[in-house]
Design a protein around this motif. Structure first.
Motif, PDB file in Angstrom:
ATOM      1  N   ALA A 209    -107.942 -26.750 -76.957  1.00  0.00           N
ATOM      2  CA  ALA A 209    -108.028 -25.998 -75.704  1.00  0.00           C
ATOM      3  C   ALA A 209    -106.654 -25.430 -75.328  1.00  0.00           C
ATOM      4  CB  ALA A 209    -108.568 -26.881 -74.596  1.00  0.00           C
ATOM      5  N   GLU A 210    -106.626 -24.581 -74.308  1.00  0.00           N
ATOM      6  CA  GLU A 210    -105.370 -23.939 -73.907  1.00  0.00           C
ATOM      7  C   GLU A 210    -104.394 -24.926 -73.281  1.00  0.00           C
ATOM      8  OE1 GLU A 210    -104.456 -19.394 -72.471  1.00  0.00           O
ATOM      9  OE2 GLU A 210    -106.208 -20.461 -71.696  1.00  0.00           O
ATOM     10  N   ASN A 211    -104.905 -25.821 -72.448  1.00  0.00           N
ATOM     11  CA  ASN A 211    -104.108 -26.920 -71.881  1.00  0.00           C
ATOM     12  C   ASN A 211    -102.843 -26.442 -71.153  1.00  0.00           C
ATOM     13  OD1 ASN A 211    -105.883 -28.969 -72.881  1.00  0.00           O
ATOM     14  ND2 ASN A 211    -104.969 -28.703 -74.909  1.00  0.00           N
ATOM     15  N   ASN A 212    -102.981 -25.360 -70.390  1.00  0.00           N
ATOM     16  CA  ASN A 212    -101.832 -24.870 -69.631  1.00  0.00           C
ATOM     17  C   ASN A 212    -101.333 -25.893 -68.623  1.00  0.00           C
ATOM     18  OD1 ASN A 212    -101.505 -22.254 -70.756  1.00  0.00           O
ATOM     19  ND2 ASN A 212    -103.290 -21.537 -69.618  1.00  0.00           N
ATOM     20  N   ASP A 213    -102.254 -26.657 -68.064  1.00  0.00           N
ATOM     21  CA  ASP A 213    -101.836 -27.640 -67.061  1.00  0.00           C
ATOM     22  C   ASP A 213    -101.017 -28.764 -67.680  1.00  0.00           C
ATOM     23  OD1 ASP A 213    -104.093 -28.455 -68.433  1.00  0.00           O
ATOM     24  OD2 ASP A 213    -105.249 -29.036 -66.671  1.00  0.00           O
ATOM     25  N   VAL A 214    -101.386 -29.207 -68.883  1.00  0.00           N
ATOM     26  CA  VAL A 214    -100.597 -30.243 -69.561  1.00  0.00           C
ATOM     27  C   VAL A 214     -99.183 -29.716 -69.835  1.00  0.00           C
ATOM     28  CG1 VAL A 214    -100.438 -31.730 -71.597  1.00  0.00           C
ATOM     29  CG2 VAL A 214    -102.672 -31.234 -70.595  1.00  0.00           C
ATOM     30  N   ALA A 215     -99.081 -28.422 -70.124  1.00  0.00           N
ATOM     31  CA  ALA A 215     -97.782 -27.800 -70.365  1.00  0.00           C
ATOM     32  C   ALA A 215     -97.011 -27.542 -69.068  1.00  0.00           C
ATOM     33  CB  ALA A 215     -97.965 -26.483 -71.116  1.00  0.00           C
ATOM     34  N   LEU A 216     -97.641 -27.854 -67.920  1.00  0.00           N
ATOM     35  CA  LEU A 216     -97.052 -27.671 -66.597  1.00  0.00           C
ATOM     36  C   LEU A 216     -96.824 -26.184 -66.278  1.00  0.00           C
ATOM     37  CD1 LEU A 216     -94.526 -30.658 -66.527  1.00  0.00           C
ATOM     38  CD2 LEU A 216     -96.897 -30.577 -65.729  1.00  0.00           C
ATOM     39  N   LYS A 217     -97.767 -25.353 -66.746  1.00  0.00           N
ATOM     40  CA  LYS A 217     -97.718 -23.927 -66.460  1.00  0.00           C
ATOM     41  C   LYS A 217     -98.548 -23.616 -65.204  1.00  0.00           C
ATOM     42  CE  LYS A 217     -97.996 -20.909 -69.714  1.00  0.00           C
ATOM     43  NZ  LYS A 217     -98.506 -20.101 -70.849  1.00  0.00           N
ATOM     44  N   TYR A 218     -97.994 -22.800 -64.326  1.00  0.00           N
ATOM     45  CA  TYR A 218     -98.743 -22.333 -63.168  1.00  0.00           C
ATOM     46  C   TYR A 218     -99.683 -21.213 -63.611  1.00  0.00           C
ATOM     47  CZ  TYR A 218     -99.898 -19.786 -58.941  1.00  0.00           C
ATOM     48  OH  TYR A 218    -100.577 -19.137 -57.945  1.00  0.00           O
ATOM     49  N   THR A 219    -100.948 -21.307 -63.216  1.00  0.00           N
ATOM     50  CA  THR A 219    -101.912 -20.257 -63.548  1.00  0.00           C
ATOM     51  C   THR A 219    -102.552 -19.680 -62.284  1.00  0.00           C
ATOM     52  OG1 THR A 219    -103.541 -22.033 -63.965  1.00  0.00           O
ATOM     53  CG2 THR A 219    -102.421 -21.069 -65.885  1.00  0.00           C
ATOM     54  N   THR A 220    -103.176 -20.541 -61.477  1.00  0.00           N
ATOM     55  CA  THR A 220    -103.800 -20.111 -60.231  1.00  0.00           C
ATOM     56  C   THR A 220    -103.537 -21.164 -59.161  1.00  0.00           C
ATOM     57  OG1 THR A 220    -105.936 -21.250 -60.476  1.00  0.00           O
ATOM     58  CG2 THR A 220    -105.673 -19.151 -61.648  1.00  0.00           C
ATOM     59  N   ASP A 221    -104.049 -20.914 -57.960  1.00  0.00           N
ATOM     60  CA  ASP A 221    -103.934 -21.901 -56.883  1.00  0.00           C
ATOM     61  C   ASP A 221    -105.142 -22.826 -56.829  1.00  0.00           C
ATOM     62  OD1 ASP A 221    -101.455 -21.015 -56.003  1.00  0.00           O
ATOM     63  OD2 ASP A 221    -102.333 -19.510 -54.661  1.00  0.00           O
ATOM     64  N   ASN A 222    -106.043 -22.694 -57.768  1.00  0.00           N
ATOM     65  CA  ASN A 222    -107.281 -23.471 -57.777  1.00  0.00           C
ATOM     66  C   ASN A 222    -107.045 -24.828 -58.444  1.00  0.00           C
ATOM     67  OD1 ASN A 222    -109.847 -24.518 -57.959  1.00  0.00           O
ATOM     68  ND2 ASN A 222    -110.750 -22.724 -58.925  1.00  0.00           N
ATOM     69  N   PRO A 223    -107.212 -25.945 -57.711  1.00  0.00           N
ATOM     70  CA  PRO A 223    -107.006 -27.277 -58.300  1.00  0.00           C
ATOM     71  C   PRO A 223    -107.860 -27.537 -59.536  1.00  0.00           C
ATOM     72  CG  PRO A 223    -107.139 -27.437 -55.913  1.00  0.00           C
ATOM     73  CD  PRO A 223    -107.520 -26.030 -56.277  1.00  0.00           C
ATOM     74  N   GLU A 224    -109.015 -26.876 -59.650  1.00  0.00           N
ATOM     75  CA  GLU A 224    -109.876 -27.095 -60.811  1.00  0.00           C
ATOM     76  C   GLU A 224    -109.217 -26.644 -62.107  1.00  0.00           C
ATOM     77  OE1 GLU A 224    -113.662 -25.271 -60.156  1.00  0.00           O
ATOM     78  OE2 GLU A 224    -114.150 -26.524 -58.417  1.00  0.00           O
ATOM     79  N   ASP A 225    -108.232 -25.770 -62.004  1.00  0.00           N
ATOM     80  CA  ASP A 225    -107.534 -25.292 -63.199  1.00  0.00           C
ATOM     81  C   ASP A 225    -106.443 -26.255 -63.654  1.00  0.00           C
ATOM     82  OD1 ASP A 225    -109.046 -22.965 -63.434  1.00  0.00           O
ATOM     83  OD2 ASP A 225    -107.774 -21.889 -62.012  1.00  0.00           O
ATOM     84  N   TYR A 226    -106.324 -27.384 -62.946  1.00  0.00           N
ATOM     85  CA  TYR A 226    -105.318 -28.394 -63.301  1.00  0.00           C
ATOM     86  C   TYR A 226    -105.982 -29.756 -63.504  1.00  0.00           C
ATOM     87  CZ  TYR A 226    -102.377 -24.650 -61.539  1.00  0.00           C
ATOM     88  OH  TYR A 226    -101.781 -23.440 -61.336  1.00  0.00           O
TER      89      TYR A 226
END
Length: 472
Positions: A209-226
């Protein structure tokens, strides 16, 4: 008459002194005074690392526990720690790849978790709520985790306490393990005080998976994306907590220069990465997987905390360049680009800080501090010699060890050589004698430190599991 003449003045002075004393007591932490509560009793008992401790696990049906260990379900048992009984504690196997491989090769030396309050609320070991027993999987030296945490502590990074323990099960020898303080309530209280913040252990559901949240990348303000962060919260969290953390990641992504300090504990993060890069831990935030760390947030300020080093020191194969066992490559691994460009661009907690010259210079200064204080004054060699002398008799009689005693001695020698040559290379990189980037080292391989004497698998590899299986 003399006593009566000064009695009022004396009383006033004593009252003022008492008030000052009370203020110092209440504001001690702000004044730099360490409160007694920051030194919990468990830290000077089980985590006194000057000797090997003893834990006897009293398990009603150990064979059944081993059979069901891959399920990672807690069972209730008693634990005798250095002669004291702690009843009704939770016990389960732990680990991801290590647990799977132990099962796959028909072995039963699992790393373990002991949760003192799992079955009885409020139950602790002198204030400790949870700990791990690390099995030294793929670590023939028995030193990888211990030394990494010791380096982190030396660099003032909040780190788990650890000590060696001889584990028996129902009185029968089981093996030498490393007891490690789990980062949960007791850890947070010890390191950050009674009003500690929030603690997370970000991890992916799937590596594909992309796992942007594990990489600590900001994507959106939606908690579901983290989700990979928030579902691994160690404490109960609210929507406010989620928004606060997301805001920190947004500032990290969008700020320039010192503005990032409103969201990141920069100094602590730089110290963490100094050790993280030194030990060439590619199964980490700076590696292909991007995990194996804890994230701490308090008042909107985030920091990264150390975890899991059994595959550090260039002994992790997934995502590493070919050849995997090129010791010279990893002894000289560049400190300024400790991963490919693709990975670096997707690790903002490292990459975004290094774009600020002030932080980049400080990062190098911390490498100098680590080298001069931990390696170049023989502190490291003395530490390894002391630990090896202490644990060697236990390794020699370890009935479930992943390697022979002879392989252990070779592992210690290889581990020591790797770290000393690594220190030599990092010093050369700081002084400009050795390129400190991947691109620079591809152009100049002549000036790298010679590591031809090192065979990385001697520190522990999966093949050792096959040998252990054949010996059963």
């Amino acid at each position: 008459m003399l006593k009566h003449r000064y009695i009022d003045r004396i009383c006033i002075i004593l009252t003022v002194a008492a008030c000052i004393g009370a203020a110092v007591f209440l504001m001690g932490e702000n004044l730099g005074i360490t409160p007694l509560s920051s030194v919990p009793e468990y830290s000077v008992r089980l985590f006194d690392d000057s000797y090997v401790h003893h834990i006897d696990l009293r398990v009603e049906n150990w064979e059944l526990f081993l059979e069901e260990a891959p399920e990672e379900e807690y069972i209730e048992c008693d634990a005798e720690i250095d002669g004291e009984i702690f009843s009704s504690v939770g016990l389960r196997a732990k680990g991801n790849n290590s647990r799977r491989l132990v099962e796959e090769y028909g072995l039963d030396r699992y790393s373990l978790k002991i949760e003192f309050d799992h079955f009885q609320e409020g139950n602790t070991y002198y204030g400790l709520d949870k700990m791990s027993l690390d099995s030294s999987f793929q670590d023939n030296s028995y030193l990888k985790n211990y030394i990494a945490y010791d380096m982190m502590e030396f660099m003032d990074v909040p780190s788990p306490l650890c000590s060696y323990v001889w584990v028996t099960v129902n009185g029968e020898d089981w093996g030498l393990f490393l007891a490690i303080e789990e980062p949960e309530e007791a850890f947070a209280r010890r390191n950050f005080g009674a009003d500690y913040g929030k603690l997370y252990k970000p991890d992916y559901r799937s590596l594909e998976a992309e796992n942007n949240d594990v990489a600590l990348k900001y994507t959106t303000d939606n908690p579901e994306d983290y989700d990979n962060i928030f579902r691994h919260a160690k404490f109960e969290i609210s929507e406010t907590d989620q928004r606060r953390l997301i805001r920190s990641l947004k500032i990290l992504a969008e700020s320039e220069g010192n503005e990032v300090e409103s969201a990141v504990n920069v100094d602590e993060v730089l110290r963490y990465f100094t050790v993280q890069v030194f030990v060439v831990n590619l199964d980490s935030y700076l590696g292909h997987t991007g995990h194996n760390y804890f994230l701490y947030e308090e008042d909107g300020i985030i920091s990264i905390l150390p975890w899991d080093y059994n595959l550090a020191y260039a002994t992790y194969s997934l995502g590493m360049p070919d050849p995997v066992n090129d010791a010279e490559l990893y002894v000289n691994y560049p400190i300024d680009t400790p991963a490919s460009g693709e990975i670096m661009l997707n690790r903002p907690l490292y990459h975004n800080l290094m774009k600020t010259e002030e932080y980049f210079i400080r990062y190098h200064e911390y490498f100098d501090e680590l080298l001069s204080g931990y390696f170049e004054n023989r502190h490291f060699e003395t530490k390894v010699a002391e630990i090896t002398k202490m644990i060697a008799p236990y390794v020699k009689k370890d009935p479930t060890a992943f390697c022979s005693y002879e392989d252990y001695l070779t592992g210690v020698e290889t581990f020591t050589s790797f770290c000393l040559l690594r220190a030599e290379s990092v010093r050369g990189q700081l002084e400009g004698k050795i390129p400190s980037t991947i691109a620079g080292q591809e152009e100049d391989v002549v000036n790298r430190v010679d590591a031809s004497e090192i065979w990385l698998p001697d520190m522990g590899e999966i093949e050792d599991l096959k040998d252990t299986e054949n010996q059963k």
